[in-house]
Design a protein around this motif. Structure first.
Motif, PDB file in Angstrom:
ATOM      1  N   LYS A 278       5.590 -27.841   4.149  1.00 34.36           N
ATOM      2  CA  LYS A 278       4.530 -27.037   3.530  1.00 34.36           C
ATOM      3  C   LYS A 278       4.995 -25.598   3.344  1.00 34.36           C
ATOM      4  O   LYS A 278       4.374 -24.666   3.822  1.00 34.36           O
ATOM      5  CB  LYS A 278       3.255 -27.114   4.362  1.00 34.36           C
ATOM      6  N   GLN A 377       2.906 -21.290   7.362  1.00 32.08           N
ATOM      7  CA  GLN A 377       2.896 -22.223   6.237  1.00 32.08           C
ATOM      8  C   GLN A 377       1.494 -22.351   5.667  1.00 32.08           C
ATOM      9  O   GLN A 377       0.509 -21.935   6.280  1.00 32.08           O
ATOM     10  CB  GLN A 377       3.382 -23.606   6.697  1.00 32.08           C
ATOM     11  N   SER A 379      -1.308 -25.031   3.315  1.00 32.48           N
ATOM     12  CA  SER A 379      -1.631 -26.370   2.830  1.00 32.48           C
ATOM     13  C   SER A 379      -2.973 -26.279   2.116  1.00 32.48           C
ATOM     14  O   SER A 379      -3.648 -25.252   2.165  1.00 32.48           O
ATOM     15  CB  SER A 379      -1.693 -27.378   3.980  1.00 32.48           C
ATOM     16  N   THR A 380      -3.361 -27.355   1.453  1.00 29.01           N
ATOM     17  CA  THR A 380      -4.619 -27.370   0.716  1.00 29.01           C
ATOM     18  C   THR A 380      -5.573 -28.377   1.347  1.00 29.01           C
ATOM     19  O   THR A 380      -5.186 -29.501   1.668  1.00 29.01           O
ATOM     20  CB  THR A 380      -4.390 -27.741  -0.753  1.00 29.01           C
ATOM     21  N   SER A 381      -6.837 -27.954   1.533  1.00 26.82           N
ATOM     22  CA  SER A 381      -7.872 -28.833   2.064  1.00 26.82           C
ATOM     23  C   SER A 381      -9.145 -28.574   1.271  1.00 26.82           C
ATOM     24  O   SER A 381      -9.823 -27.563   1.484  1.00 26.82           O
ATOM     25  CB  SER A 381      -8.110 -28.569   3.551  1.00 26.82           C
ATOM     26  N   THR A 385      -7.249 -22.940   0.653  1.00 24.48           N
ATOM     27  CA  THR A 385      -5.843 -22.808   1.004  1.00 24.48           C
ATOM     28  C   THR A 385      -5.807 -22.492   2.498  1.00 24.48           C
ATOM     29  O   THR A 385      -6.291 -21.448   2.938  1.00 24.48           O
ATOM     30  CB  THR A 385      -5.159 -21.687   0.214  1.00 24.48           C
TER      31      THR A 385
END
Length: 683
Positions: A278, A377, A379-381, A385
């Motif tokens: 990530k 890092q 990530s997308t949820s 972001t």
């Protein structure tokens, strides 16, 4: 026989009108095919043993908390959750009823007339020290406190040290932080301490060896590169460390990383091949770290990780190194997830990465903090972001905004607990027989959450004491303070242990706790501890309590009297062995109805003889037998024989009249007639 004043005189005008109809006319019309009794409500007599969760609910119940506060026994109430027994300050008759009416309790919805034969543990008087330590408050030493200790908001370290010891400074830290202390109050203080003094305003030299920081972690570093890093540990989480050299910082990652083996300030040589996850550059942990010493470390000026900065980082496609900075927002705790929200924004949030227990202990759900640490890092949820952040320090956002960003020095340290007591004028260390478990103690037991739950305290504490006090003498005592988790809350608990010459024994549980069974009865919506029972059985149809009791009488006749079924009507809800009628909620003493049901049994008897026989059977045979079924655990308490008083009505064919019978429990579940009166109105 004559009645005492305590017995109920029934008002029955309305019931006389109900009694004028034929006893079974409604049955004949509507229940042609019905067999068995009718129970329109939930009246039960049950056996129940309190569970661990029940003890926790007793302690957490808001009514009990208010009662304990008014009585000055809040600590003793908090102890119930962890010790799993009541004590003399928290008596069953006052504190269990609030559990029984709690909507989370299994049988809270039982109707009036129900009884719970409750089995639970209780102890006598707790030692005063143990009672005071149970439920002690916690204080976590803050960065602001350490700044006061070192006398500077710039040159300080978030740890006590040889020149600024915890023992010398904690009394004044607590005096400044806790302004509502009263004599006898205890507090468990959580703090960092180090064997190394920080070095300010100069480039620190390694204390031992020829270790030199490498210059490997540059911005040009890419994945798939074999590297050797001479670095210093600058952050620790449960999934790895942040390793920093002269050029930059990198996450050394592993699932199940031995976080307790590493401390900030450890000098580490790491070898391996870089990878990315990530868009975060990292080194895998695979026994590729070698600790060679320790040193102090000064953090660089922090980057302010605003939502805009974090969104820009999330858009970066190239793997990058870890970056030191601060993040300010509201912490939301959901299970093991700790997220940071920035006002009402729904596009970006911080995700606190694999927090250690020491960091978790400093965070409260819904509060706003300024967090220091390393952004690693994204990530997308959903719409968010997520920006992972390895936390090194927690500050109150309000306090942090009052001063400029600082460059604090980091030294190798350990996280510890100590117990302090307020003597009315100052704080001092608790007596030497008070022991507080440290985060490292839980870790050595394999308990990653930093607390006990369930039965773990009783399993681990004797081993802990044996290991830490190998030279204990017989009759030595220790009051062990530890964290306990139940019902989604963590509190402090205390257990008294005594060394018997060969092993450590939980003194109270071994010698002072007994298991008892007592009956709690619900009347008028209120539960009360009451070994004696009074049943007020109103006459009439669909009277829940009357239906319940008389149906039990009918069932007892059917199951226990020779040819008992011959006395029970086809509807199954009344018998003419005694006249008990669950349908009408009374005793039907009509001799003619008895002959119609079982003429052979009453052949040759006059009406008066039949009525006297039915009364005698009800008093001396069926009621005692039925009570043995309904109250099997009711028993004498010492020399006291609890009673069951039954106030009921009987039907003569022309009127409905009150009566009562009284029984005493002469043994467990065995009842003996004390008094019967079929004409109390004539007294």
């Amino acid at each position: 026989m004559k009645s005492n004043n305590k017995h109920l005189i029934f008002a029955c005008g309305a019931l006389l009108a109900l009694a004028s109809c034929s006893e079974n006319s409604w049955n004949d019309l509507y229940l042609k095919d019905f067999e068995g009794g009718y129970t329109p409500t939930d009246v039960q007599t049950i056996k129940y043993t309190l569970t661990d969760n029940d003890y926790a609910r007793i302690a957490d119940n808001r009514f009990n908390k208010a009662l304990a506060a008014a009585q000055g026994v809040s600590s003793e109430l908090a102890a119930v959750k962890t010790q799993k027994y009541l004590n003399s300050s928290i008596p069953a008759d006052q504190y269990i009823p609030n559990l029984l009416k709690d909507s989370l309790f299994k049988y809270f919805a039982l109707s009036d007339g129900s009884a719970i034969n409750l089995t639970y543990n209780e102890a006598g008087e707790l030692p005063e020290l143990m009672a005071s330590l149970n439920g002690a408050r916690e204080y976590i030493v803050t960065d602001e406190d350490y700044q006061i200790v070192y006398g500077s908001s710039d040159d300080y370290t978030a740890s006590f040290s040889p020149s600024h010891s915890a023992k010398s400074n904690l009394p004044r830290v607590l005096a400044a932080a806790i302004d509502d202390a009263e004599e006898g109050d205890y507090v468990v203080v959580n703090y960092n301490t180090s064997d190394t003094d920080p070095v300010f305003n100069q480039t620190p030299e390694p204390p031992t060896g020829d270790f030199t920081l490498s210059n490997v972690l540059t911005s040009e570093l890419t994945t798939g590169t074999d590297i050797t890093v001479n670095g210093v540990v600058t952050a620790v989480c449960n999934a790895g460390i942040i390793l920093t050299d002269q050029a930059g910082s990198i996450l050394v990652y592993a699932s199940g990383f031995p976080a307790d083996s590493y401390k900030i300030g450890d000098q580490v040589v790491a070898t391996g091949t870089t990878s990315s996850y990530k868009n975060c550059l990292q080194l895998p942990y695979d026994d590729n770290l070698e600790k060679v010493g320790t040193q102090s470390y000064t953090y660089p000026a922090p980057v302010d990780f605003t939502p805009e900065v974090l969104l820009a980082a999330g858009a970066n496609a190239d793997p990058v190194l870890a970056v030191y900075g601060t993040m300010t927002g509201r912490v939301d705790i959901s299970g093991n997830y700790y997220n940071v929200y920035f006002g009402n924004r729904e596009d970006v949030r911080g995700s606190l990465y694999n927090l250690t227990d020491a960091i978790k202990a400093q965070l409260n759900n819904g509060e706003t903090y300024t967090l220091e640490g390393y952004f690693t890092q994204t990530s997308t949820s959903g719409s968010y972001t997520n920006c992972n952040f390895v936390v090194t320090a927690v500050k109150s956002a309000a306090k942090s905004n009052r001063r400029k960003a600082t460059r604090s020095v980091s030294v190798p340290s350990v996280n510890e607990n100590a117990v302090y007591v307020y003597n009315g004028s100052k704080w001092a260390e608790a007596s030497s027989n008070v022991v507080a478990l440290n985060p490292s103690d839980y870790a050595s037991m394999g308990l990653s959450y930093g607390n006990f739950s369930g039965t773990q305290a009783s399993e681990y504490l004797p081993l802990y004491l044996a290991h830490n006090y190998p030279y204990a003498q017989a009759d030595d005592e220790k009051y062990v303070v530890y964290k306990y988790f139940a019902n989604n809350t963590t509190t402090f608990a205390c257990t008294q242990y005594t060394f018997n010459g060969s092993e450590w024994i939980d003194t109270i549980s071994q010698d002072g706790v007994r298991t008892v069974t007592n009956q709690f009865v619900k009347n008028d919506g209120v539960w009360k501890l009451d070994p004696s029972v009074t049943l007020n059985l109103p006459a009439g149809r669909n009277q829940p309590l009357s239906t319940w009791f008389f149906q039990a009488c009918v069932d007892w006749v059917r199951d226990n009297v020779p040819d008992g079924a011959a006395y029970v009507t086809s509807y199954g809800n009344n018998d003419y062995y005694t006249g008990a009628s669950a349908y009408q909620g009374n005793v039907d003493l009509r001799a003619g109805s008895a002959r119609n049901q079982n003429g052979e049994a009453y052949d040759g008897m006059s009406d008066e003889e039949i009525i006297d026989l039915m009364k005698s059977r009800f008093e001396n045979e069926v009621c005692p037998g039925t009570l043995s079924v309904l109250y099997p655990d009711l028993a004498p308490v010492g020399d006291f024989e609890p009673t069951v008083t039954i106030n009921f009505y009987y039907y003569t064919g022309s009127s409905t009249k009150p009566a009562y019978v009284i029984y005493k429990a002469v043994a467990k579940g065995k009842f003996e007639l004390v008094e019967a009166n079929w004409n109390p109105e004539e007294e």
